[in-house]
Design a protein around this motif. Sequence first.
Motif, PDB file in Angstrom:
ATOM      1  N   SER A 208       0.801  -1.225   0.000  1.00  0.00           N
ATOM      2  CA  SER A 208       0.000   0.000   0.000  1.00  0.00           C
ATOM      3  C   SER A 208       0.829   1.268   0.000  1.00  0.00           C
ATOM      4  O   SER A 208       0.266   2.367  -0.061  1.00  0.00           O
ATOM      5  N   GLU A 209       2.156   1.145   0.068  1.00  0.00           N
ATOM      6  CA  GLU A 209       3.015   2.329   0.038  1.00  0.00           C
ATOM      7  C   GLU A 209       4.391   1.957  -0.501  1.00  0.00           C
ATOM      8  O   GLU A 209       4.843   0.826  -0.385  1.00  0.00           O
ATOM      9  N   GLY A 210       5.030   2.944  -1.123  1.00  0.00           N
ATOM     10  CA  GLY A 210       6.332   2.732  -1.745  1.00  0.00           C
ATOM     11  C   GLY A 210       6.473   3.688  -2.922  1.00  0.00           C
ATOM     12  O   GLY A 210       5.730   4.679  -3.023  1.00  0.00           O
ATOM     13  N   ILE A 211       7.395   3.390  -3.826  1.00  0.00           N
ATOM     14  CA  ILE A 211       7.626   4.277  -4.962  1.00  0.00           C
ATOM     15  C   ILE A 211       7.801   3.441  -6.228  1.00  0.00           C
ATOM     16  O   ILE A 211       8.683   2.574  -6.294  1.00  0.00           O
ATOM     17  N   ALA A 212       6.973   3.714  -7.229  1.00  0.00           N
ATOM     18  CA  ALA A 212       7.151   3.111  -8.546  1.00  0.00           C
ATOM     19  C   ALA A 212       8.276   3.851  -9.259  1.00  0.00           C
ATOM     20  O   ALA A 212       8.163   5.040  -9.544  1.00  0.00           O
ATOM     21  N   LEU A 213       9.367   3.149  -9.550  1.00  0.00           N
ATOM     22  CA  LEU A 213      10.574   3.799 -10.051  1.00  0.00           C
ATOM     23  C   LEU A 213      10.715   3.740 -11.570  1.00  0.00           C
ATOM     24  O   LEU A 213      11.687   4.276 -12.103  1.00  0.00           O
ATOM     25  N   ARG A 214       9.781   3.131 -12.276  1.00  0.00           N
ATOM     26  CA  ARG A 214       9.938   2.958 -13.720  1.00  0.00           C
ATOM     27  C   ARG A 214      10.199   4.287 -14.428  1.00  0.00           C
ATOM     28  O   ARG A 214      11.060   4.393 -15.307  1.00  0.00           O
ATOM     29  N   GLY A 215       9.484   5.338 -14.048  1.00  0.00           N
ATOM     30  CA  GLY A 215       9.604   6.613 -14.740  1.00  0.00           C
ATOM     31  C   GLY A 215      10.919   7.328 -14.527  1.00  0.00           C
ATOM     32  O   GLY A 215      11.272   8.230 -15.288  1.00  0.00           O
ATOM     33  N   VAL A 216      11.666   6.930 -13.489  1.00  0.00           N
ATOM     34  CA  VAL A 216      12.918   7.614 -13.172  1.00  0.00           C
ATOM     35  C   VAL A 216      14.112   6.665 -13.237  1.00  0.00           C
ATOM     36  O   VAL A 216      15.257   7.089 -13.122  1.00  0.00           O
ATOM     37  N   SER A 217      13.868   5.395 -13.471  1.00  0.00           N
ATOM     38  CA  SER A 217      14.899   4.377 -13.338  1.00  0.00           C
ATOM     39  C   SER A 217      15.894   4.355 -14.488  1.00  0.00           C
ATOM     40  O   SER A 217      15.541   4.617 -15.652  1.00  0.00           O
ATOM     41  N   GLN A 218      17.136   3.997 -14.163  1.00  0.00           N
ATOM     42  CA  GLN A 218      18.149   3.737 -15.181  1.00  0.00           C
ATOM     43  C   GLN A 218      17.797   2.467 -15.957  1.00  0.00           C
ATOM     44  O   GLN A 218      18.192   2.309 -17.118  1.00  0.00           O
ATOM     45  N   TYR A 219      17.027   1.566 -15.332  1.00  0.00           N
ATOM     46  CA  TYR A 219      16.660   0.284 -15.938  1.00  0.00           C
ATOM     47  C   TYR A 219      15.138   0.107 -15.873  1.00  0.00           C
ATOM     48  O   TYR A 219      14.628  -0.725 -15.109  1.00  0.00           O
ATOM     49  N   PRO A 220      14.392   0.866 -16.667  1.00  0.00           N
ATOM     50  CA  PRO A 220      12.923   0.878 -16.543  1.00  0.00           C
ATOM     51  C   PRO A 220      12.262  -0.459 -16.841  1.00  0.00           C
ATOM     52  O   PRO A 220      11.169  -0.728 -16.339  1.00  0.00           O
ATOM     53  N   ARG A 221      12.902  -1.317 -17.649  1.00  0.00           N
ATOM     54  CA  ARG A 221      12.271  -2.595 -17.990  1.00  0.00           C
ATOM     55  C   ARG A 221      12.088  -3.487 -16.757  1.00  0.00           C
ATOM     56  O   ARG A 221      11.270  -4.415 -16.786  1.00  0.00           O
ATOM     57  N   GLU A 222      12.828  -3.223 -15.681  1.00  0.00           N
ATOM     58  CA  GLU A 222      12.705  -4.041 -14.474  1.00  0.00           C
ATOM     59  C   GLU A 222      11.417  -3.725 -13.713  1.00  0.00           C
ATOM     60  O   GLU A 222      11.027  -4.473 -12.822  1.00  0.00           O
ATOM     61  N   GLY A 223      10.750  -2.613 -14.045  1.00  0.00           N
ATOM     62  CA  GLY A 223       9.491  -2.280 -13.378  1.00  0.00           C
ATOM     63  C   GLY A 223       9.658  -2.261 -11.867  1.00  0.00           C
ATOM     64  O   GLY A 223       8.847  -2.837 -11.127  1.00  0.00           O
ATOM     65  N   LEU A 226       9.846   0.332  -5.091  1.00  0.00           N
ATOM     66  CA  LEU A 226      10.707   0.417  -3.916  1.00  0.00           C
ATOM     67  C   LEU A 226       9.882   0.444  -2.641  1.00  0.00           C
ATOM     68  O   LEU A 226       9.000   1.302  -2.467  1.00  0.00           O
ATOM     69  N   LEU A 227      10.164  -0.503  -1.744  1.00  0.00           N
ATOM     70  CA  LEU A 227       9.558  -0.487  -0.419  1.00  0.00           C
ATOM     71  C   LEU A 227      10.409   0.382   0.504  1.00  0.00           C
ATOM     72  O   LEU A 227      11.639   0.355   0.434  1.00  0.00           O
ATOM     73  N   PRO A 228       9.777   1.158   1.382  1.00  0.00           N
ATOM     74  CA  PRO A 228      10.529   2.102   2.213  1.00  0.00           C
ATOM     75  C   PRO A 228      11.287   1.417   3.350  1.00  0.00           C
ATOM     76  O   PRO A 228      11.139   0.215   3.590  1.00  0.00           O
ATOM     77  N   LEU A 229      12.095   2.222   4.021  1.00  0.00           N
ATOM     78  CA  LEU A 229      12.753   1.748   5.241  1.00  0.00           C
ATOM     79  C   LEU A 229      11.718   1.180   6.218  1.00  0.00           C
ATOM     80  O   LEU A 229      10.567   1.620   6.255  1.00  0.00           O
ATOM     81  N   PHE A 230      12.169   0.202   7.015  1.00  0.00           N
ATOM     82  CA  PHE A 230      11.395  -0.311   8.147  1.00  0.00           C
ATOM     83  C   PHE A 230      10.106  -1.005   7.720  1.00  0.00           C
ATOM     84  O   PHE A 230       9.074  -0.892   8.387  1.00  0.00           O
ATOM     85  N   SER A 231      10.151  -1.733   6.598  1.00  0.00           N
ATOM     86  CA  SER A 231       8.951  -2.432   6.120  1.00  0.00           C
ATOM     87  C   SER A 231       8.724  -3.716   6.910  1.00  0.00           C
ATOM     88  O   SER A 231       9.663  -4.471   7.202  1.00  0.00           O
ATOM     89  N   LEU A 232       7.471  -3.974   7.235  1.00  0.00           N
ATOM     90  CA  LEU A 232       7.086  -5.158   8.001  1.00  0.00           C
ATOM     91  C   LEU A 232       6.197  -6.037   7.133  1.00  0.00           C
ATOM     92  O   LEU A 232       5.232  -5.554   6.516  1.00  0.00           O
ATOM     93  N   LEU A 233       6.544  -7.333   7.062  1.00  0.00           N
ATOM     94  CA  LEU A 233       5.777  -8.308   6.273  1.00  0.00           C
ATOM     95  C   LEU A 233       5.259  -9.412   7.186  1.00  0.00           C
ATOM     96  O   LEU A 233       5.906  -9.786   8.170  1.00  0.00           O
ATOM     97  N   GLU A 234       4.106  -9.961   6.821  1.00  0.00           N
ATOM     98  CA  GLU A 234       3.554 -11.116   7.526  1.00  0.00           C
ATOM     99  C   GLU A 234       3.538 -12.311   6.577  1.00  0.00           C
ATOM    100  O   GLU A 234       3.016 -12.225   5.472  1.00  0.00           O
TER     101      GLU A 234
END
Length: 287
Positions: A208-223, A226-234
């Motif tokens: 639900s939060e993060g940054i889609a980097l395709r538009g700014v990425s050096q390697y846009p094909r990777e789509g 980016l998940l932010p610092l301190f991400s918690l997964l279950e």
Amino acid sequence: TKHVDKSNALCLSSEFKRICADKSAYLADSWPLAIFCLRLYTQQDVDIDRNLLFPDVPGFPTDDDEQSPEGRDKVYAQYRSDPEKPRNPMMFQVANWATRRRWEKFNGSDVKSEDVRQAEDGLKKFIKWQCLISAVRQHLDKPITTYRGLCRLPSAMVQDLATMRRGSLLFWPAMTSTALDRSVAQEYANQPAPEGTGNVLFVISGVSEGIALRGVSQYPREGEFLLPLFSLLEVRDVLGTENPELRCKFVGSLMTEDFRQECLLDMQHAQQVCRVDGDATALLATA
């Protein structure tokens, strides 16, 4: 090693803003310095050197077989092989490694003293950069699923992940690159694993939060997403044991809103400092 300083950061930032602004509403509304920070996150060490006009940097790989992680490494191998030449670091790699190692030490793990020293040096260099990137993350109206492939992990770590139970929590202290396309993450997870290591694929739903980097990425094909610092997964499910697939739910970032706002104020101040110093430098250059 060449550095980005106050006198050239604004010029580079403004140029990246100009190039990227029409690729998404998020980028159009972002500060130039934020876009520059995001661009640097997506770049290899060689790409950063190319930004700063190192004279012997190889051109950007364009052939299809050079676009994979292994293909890029082959293109850049000769350039990286000369230890006598100063090189910029792979910023995301140094920063994320330092954050993880320092967290492991804080959490009571047995970490070599030299690793602790290097981790603290890395954090001193890049902690503001990491915090600023995490502070400008997007909050998504509709959660998405992303994927992350990890290769050549120690077998003991792979085994620990493969035996995690439903409901177990995973904390990722560092920023984490994931892919919107499962096949991209599998490119990483399917790389040959030397003896004593293994690969893991994460499938992360409910992001639900993060940054889609395709538009700014050096390697846009990777789509890349980016998940932010301190991400918690279950953990929701684990498939397989040798090279397992972990299906997880994104719980959220533990970065507090107060801290996020402080980071944004710091970004605003840095943008102003770059503008003032950059303008002063330009005036001196033309005097």
